[in-house]
Design a protein around this motif. Structure first.
Motif: not given
Length: 234
Positions: A42-62
């Motif tokens: 979440v922090e990197l989405v806001l800071d880096e503003k990527p063009d696309l996100i590859i997001l694993d379903l099972m992650l630590p913390k959130i």
């Protein structure tokens, strides 16, 4: 937009998979940013503003599902490809409902990763490159493709990028019967191997947003055994 200018955020806690994705996308001339947990993502989405996100379903913390939900609630429309384990059919559907645009099932090949990322970014680029404003109308529904805006009864509605693309395609092909396979090819731009549920999920989302009565839809009619037809119904 050149692929060298496009940035992909890879959110994966399993190091071997993260390294494979990173290597594959760098080989395809994408810039990459890495995250190993949902909070960092979440922090990197806001800071880096990527063009696309590859997001694993099972992650630590959130977990990935919650990350996806949080981003969409903040009106962050960055395309998301969700990674799921083999056999997690229910999770795939829930992921789409939370706002993911696509999913890949582990294990996957580097070729599949590159093809899907390229397809999503191509569609995004085409939308950005539009220079002549087009206005699509049907009844009280008005869509401005260039501005990524939809109005119903003069009230603006919110859509995910994939929902928006599907609605635009429907409106550009009014009163035509469209099969689920046609919609897969036109909107998702690659073969889903007959998995047309992704179309049904997104049609359901559209109906919830534009129909007063989803049981008796005014705009999107189901053609039993075939597909759908868009057009204002009397």
């Amino acid at each position: 937009m050149e692929t060298s200018q496009q940035k992909i955020l890879i959110v994966e806690d399993e190091q071997s998979i993260q390294k494979l994705l990173d290597f594959t996308l760098k080989q395809a001339n994408y810039d990459t940013v890495l995250a190993s947990d949902g909070e960092q993502a979440v922090e990197l989405v806001l800071d880096e503003k990527p063009d696309l996100i590859i997001l694993d379903l099972m992650l630590p913390k959130i977990d990935g599902m919650e990350v996806c939900k949080m981003l969409r609630m903040q009106d962050i429309e960055t395309p998301i490809i969700m990674l799921t384990a083999k056999g997690e059919e229910a999770d795939k559907i829930i992921g789409l409902e939370m706002g993911a645009d696509d999913y890949m099932t582990k294990p996957f090949s580097p070729r599949e990763v590159a093809a899907r990322v390229k397809a999503v970014l191509r569609r995004t680029g085409e939308r950005v490159k539009q220079t002549k404003e087009e206005i699509l109308e049907s009844g009280q529904l008005v869509v401005y493709p260039e501005r990524f805006e939809v109005y119903l009864n003069k009230n603006q509605l919110e859509f995910t990028p994939k929902e928006f693309e599907l609605l635009v395609y429907f409106m550009q092909h009014k009163n035509r019967v469209l099969t689920r396979d046609q919609l897969l090819q036109a909107v998702w731009n690659y073969d889903f191997a007959g998995d047309t549920r992704i179309v049904d999920v997104h049609v359901s989302h559209l109906r919830e947003k534009i129909e007063e009565n989803t049981r008796k839809p005014r705009y999107i009619k189901t053609m039993r055994g075939v597909g759908y037809k868009f057009g204002e119904q009397n």
